[in-house]
Scaffold this motif. Structure first.
Motif, PDB file in Angstrom:
ATOM      1  N   SER A 259       0.833  -1.205   0.000  1.00  0.00           N
ATOM      2  CA  SER A 259       0.000   0.000   0.000  1.00  0.00           C
ATOM      3  C   SER A 259       0.865   1.251   0.000  1.00  0.00           C
ATOM      4  O   SER A 259       0.587   2.215  -0.736  1.00  0.00           O
ATOM      5  N   LYS A 260       1.915   1.254   0.800  1.00  0.00           N
ATOM      6  CA  LYS A 260       2.804   2.411   0.853  1.00  0.00           C
ATOM      7  C   LYS A 260       3.518   2.598  -0.480  1.00  0.00           C
ATOM      8  O   LYS A 260       3.632   3.715  -0.991  1.00  0.00           O
ATOM      9  N   MET A 261       4.005   1.501  -1.063  1.00  0.00           N
ATOM     10  CA  MET A 261       4.710   1.604  -2.341  1.00  0.00           C
ATOM     11  C   MET A 261       3.774   2.083  -3.442  1.00  0.00           C
ATOM     12  O   MET A 261       4.176   2.865  -4.317  1.00  0.00           O
ATOM     13  N   SER A 262       2.516   1.629  -3.416  1.00  0.00           N
ATOM     14  CA  SER A 262       1.569   2.065  -4.448  1.00  0.00           C
ATOM     15  C   SER A 262       1.336   3.565  -4.356  1.00  0.00           C
ATOM     16  O   SER A 262       1.176   4.244  -5.380  1.00  0.00           O
ATOM     17  N   GLY A 263       1.331   4.102  -3.128  1.00  0.00           N
ATOM     18  CA  GLY A 263       1.182   5.541  -2.967  1.00  0.00           C
ATOM     19  C   GLY A 263       2.412   6.304  -3.447  1.00  0.00           C
ATOM     20  O   GLY A 263       2.297   7.371  -4.052  1.00  0.00           O
ATOM     21  N   THR A 267       0.199   4.419  -8.113  1.00  0.00           N
ATOM     22  CA  THR A 267      -0.507   3.379  -8.873  1.00  0.00           C
ATOM     23  C   THR A 267      -1.222   2.463  -7.895  1.00  0.00           C
ATOM     24  O   THR A 267      -1.149   2.654  -6.681  1.00  0.00           O
ATOM     25  N   SER A 268      -1.902   1.455  -8.381  1.00  0.00           N
ATOM     26  CA  SER A 268      -2.690   0.579  -7.518  1.00  0.00           C
ATOM     27  C   SER A 268      -1.827  -0.508  -6.880  1.00  0.00           C
ATOM     28  O   SER A 268      -0.721  -0.791  -7.344  1.00  0.00           O
ATOM     29  N   ARG A 269      -2.356  -1.130  -5.840  1.00  0.00           N
ATOM     30  CA  ARG A 269      -1.660  -2.240  -5.179  1.00  0.00           C
ATOM     31  C   ARG A 269      -1.462  -3.402  -6.155  1.00  0.00           C
ATOM     32  O   ARG A 269      -0.405  -4.029  -6.180  1.00  0.00           O
ATOM     33  N   ALA A 270      -2.492  -3.676  -6.954  1.00  0.00           N
ATOM     34  CA  ALA A 270      -2.396  -4.780  -7.915  1.00  0.00           C
ATOM     35  C   ALA A 270      -1.287  -4.522  -8.927  1.00  0.00           C
ATOM     36  O   ALA A 270      -0.554  -5.443  -9.312  1.00  0.00           O
ATOM     37  N   THR A 271      -1.149  -3.266  -9.347  1.00  0.00           N
ATOM     38  CA  THR A 271      -0.084  -2.932 -10.307  1.00  0.00           C
ATOM     39  C   THR A 271       1.285  -3.095  -9.679  1.00  0.00           C
ATOM     40  O   THR A 271       2.220  -3.587 -10.326  1.00  0.00           O
ATOM     41  N   PRO A 295       0.822 -15.471  -7.900  1.00  0.00           N
ATOM     42  CA  PRO A 295       0.761 -14.151  -8.513  1.00  0.00           C
ATOM     43  C   PRO A 295       0.129 -13.079  -7.641  1.00  0.00           C
ATOM     44  O   PRO A 295       0.425 -11.895  -7.794  1.00  0.00           O
ATOM     45  N   SER A 296      -0.751 -13.473  -6.719  1.00  0.00           N
ATOM     46  CA  SER A 296      -1.410 -12.482  -5.873  1.00  0.00           C
ATOM     47  C   SER A 296      -0.889 -12.481  -4.442  1.00  0.00           C
ATOM     48  O   SER A 296      -1.378 -11.720  -3.608  1.00  0.00           O
TER      49      SER A 296
END
Length: 391
Positions: A259-263, A267-271, A295-296
């Motif tokens: 979540s922190k990296m996506s911010g 971009t999104s968490r999935a990305t 993968p998830s």
């Protein structure tokens, strides 16, 4: 075709400083269709040319090296070229950078089915498995991976020795017997720091002063082509990938907060999860899981693929602890399944527990310690450098 024969001869004649790679002895060269995957800068072209040179005495002009990056192959099919080569007496066709040619797997399948007397050895990106899609070659091609130089290979080049690789069980159970035979010829720790900085890729042989710049060039090419192009990521998102690599390099090894990296990269968490997987496939990262990966599933820890990348991308953030663990992971992952374990640094093949650290590192009960800055170990305390002899 005559131009390719001339180019082949010029390349063979200009070969110098060729490094003898362990993969030479692991490939079944009798197979008619052989694939060599490897990250950028790892030496795939030199590997093919070295094989061509060794085949020259036996096969002469019947062995031909071709780089598919040539504009010639924008108008000529590989199958047609291979058919003509075979009819002119060709026996072995070496196809470099196969991923540059569209629909390559279909054409190789056609060659395999219709020209049974021709051997094909091809090389390409580490993400070839993803590119080929419907897997036409799954049951017929023998695929191998050319890894970055091991510490053993680097030591052999630097010292002129011919140390052989060691099975993991020999390192664990016979290290006190093995190490003196190495120390009689060389002091490994005298070369260890240099290897961590600029020993994983064979171009250290050419110009060590430009090593980091050359490595960064290959990293950027991997991001632009092996990651973005092959995964159909728009080029406008390349800065996000570069920023993600920098974030990881500044913190490795670390447990990712998706979540922190996506911010941070907007971009999104999935990305972010997809990006991590793509970077792993391109051999820029190691992802370590607690159990089975998926993968998830979020990795337990993220590492750069090797210590040279650490020094190239974020040299001011390297630490002895992160360098030691990255080295151990990079060398053991070639031969073992490596996971994260409770109360230990690594779990090899689901059973062997390892702590990795300095010379005073101790193993947990029933486990092992890979200790830096010692030449000779004792009992379950093993010199860290010796794990560089696994391949």
């Amino acid at each position: 075709m005559d131009l390719f024969y001339t180019t082949h001869k010029n390349l063979i004649d200009s070969l110098h400083g060729v490094i003898d790679r362990q993969l030479n002895y692991e490939i079944d060269w009798s197979h008619p269709l052989i694939g060599i995957k490897g990250s950028r800068g790892v030496g795939k072209t030199m590997f093919l040319l070295d094989y061509a040179r060794r085949m020259e005495t036996k096969y002469g002009d019947s062995c031909l090296y071709v780089n598919l990056n040539s504009f010639y192959f924008t108008k000529r099919r590989i199958y047609s070229f291979a058919d003509e080569f075979f009819k002119r007496g060709g026996k072995i066709l070496l196809l470099d950078q196969i991923h540059k040619y569209p629909n390559w797997s279909n054409e190789l399948r056609m060659i395999y089915d219709n020209i049974p007397g021709l051997k094909i050895v091809f090389s390409g990106s580490p993400v070839l498995r993803i590119i080929e899609g419907n897997d036409e070659l799954k049951d017929i091609a023998h695929m191998y991976h050319l890894h970055p130089l091991s510490f053993r290979e680097y030591l052999n080049v630097r010292t002129g020795n011919e140390f052989e690789c060691l099975p993991l069980n020999d390192i664990l159970n016979r290290h006190q017997e093995i190490v003196p035979s190495v120390l009689n010829k060389v002091r490994p720790l005298a070369y260890f720091t240099d290897y961590l900085k600029h020993g994983c890729y064979p171009f250290f042989h050419d110009d060590s002063a430009l090593y980091t710049e050359t490595l960064l060039k290959h990293v950027n090419l991997a991001l632009e082509i092996d990651v973005t192009y092959t995964n159909q990521i728009e080029l406008q998102y390349l800065p996000r990938l570069r920023k993600l690599m920098q974030i990881i390099a500044d913190q490795v090894p670390f447990c990712p907060n998706v979540s922190k990296m996506s911010g941070e990269i907007d971009t999104s968490r999935a990305t972010v999860m997809n990006y991590l997987r793509y970077l792993k496939n391109a051999k820029l990262l190691h992802l370590i899981y607690n159990g089975e990966e998926g993968p998830s599933k979020k990795p337990a820890q993220v590492y750069l693929h090797n210590t040279n990348l650490m020094y190239a991308i974020s040299p001011e953030k390297t630490s002895n602890s992160s360098l030691r663990k990255t080295f151990f992971l990079n060398q053991t992952a070639v031969r073992c399944k490596v996971k994260s374990g409770r109360g230990v640094d690594f779990l090899l093949d689901n059973e062997k527990k390892f702590m990795v650290g300095g010379k005073y590192t101790k193993p947990v009960e029933g486990g092992y310690a890979a200790a830096d800055m010692i030449e000779i170990g004792s009992d379950n305390i093993i010199p860290l450098w010796l794990f560089g002899f696994l391949y």
